[in-house]
Design an enzyme around this catalytic site. Sequence first.
Site, PDB file in Angstrom:
ATOM      1  N   CYS A   1     -70.049 -47.774  55.448  1.00  0.00           N
ATOM      2  CA  CYS A   1     -69.111 -47.529  56.544  1.00  0.00           C
ATOM      3  C   CYS A   1     -67.650 -47.571  56.112  1.00  0.00           C
ATOM      4  O   CYS A   1     -66.769 -47.235  56.898  1.00  0.00           O
ATOM      5  CB  CYS A   1     -69.325 -48.561  57.652  1.00  0.00           C
TER       6      CYS A   1
ATOM      7  N   CYS B   1     -73.821 -54.475  57.335  1.00  0.00           N
ATOM      8  CA  CYS B   1     -72.651 -55.307  57.630  1.00  0.00           C
ATOM      9  C   CYS B   1     -72.852 -56.730  57.082  1.00  0.00           C
ATOM     10  O   CYS B   1     -71.908 -57.355  56.610  1.00  0.00           O
ATOM     11  CB  CYS B   1     -72.398 -55.366  59.131  1.00  0.00           C
TER      12      CYS B   1
HETATM   13 FE1  FES Z   1     -68.760 -51.534  58.838  1.00  0.00          FE
HETATM   14 FE2  FES Z   1     -70.234 -53.199  60.253  1.00  0.00          FE
HETATM   15  S1  FES Z   1     -69.968 -51.080  60.572  1.00  0.00           S
HETATM   16  S2  FES Z   1     -69.078 -53.627  58.500  1.00  0.00           S
END
Ligand code: FES
Length: 211
Positions: free
Chosen positions: A36, A107
């Site tokens: 992400c 995450c």
């Molecule tokens: Fe990036 Fe959770 S979506 S750390």
Amino acid sequence: MKFPYTEKVLEHFKNPRNVGKMENPDGKGLEGSPACGDMVAVYLQVNPDTQVIEDIKFESYGCASNIATASIITELAKGKTVEEAKKISWQEATEELGGLPPVKAHCSVLAVEGLRAAIRDYEEKHGLVSEQEPTTVDVIRSRLKHVMNPMAGLDIIRTELVTKMEINDGVVRILIDLPSNHQFAANIKEEVTEKLESLWDVNEVNVVFTE
Ligand code: FES
């Protein structure tokens, strides 16, 4: 709408423990998630005689799951020895929080990687790394995968900001495809240097910009 988070995740997200920056940490890790592009920084203070983590802090630029996992990880690691803290896994942190939505597993992986990077930094700075592999361009490349390109939210290797990497007699030279007066140049230089100067056989890091 009902959030797919447990009470404990929400509680740690709203009241994160051990959040903040540490001045002069014994070890510091900064990791970015390839999934992400978010980032987490972990700081450690370690007792040199007992190897116990006496203080730990984190800063997160990630989502609620990342903040909650990083928070719980600091609680799990505080008071443990460095060797014990290395064994903390993202599964353990997730379980401790009562679970996370599967789509949010990365995450918690990011939070654990931040802790492990801080431990590795501590060990390298204190001469505690046992297997001392010579630094090669591949080692440099894998380190630089953890430096973000702030313009893209991905690392500087994947976004091809690094155009050349060399190591000769302990002197590293990194060529970055940016003008030296670019707004992020100083920041990138600092992070590249920080990632490489702790390697045991690196004496000098030169970050060179294209103009
Ligand atoms: Fe990036 Fe959770 S979506 S750390």
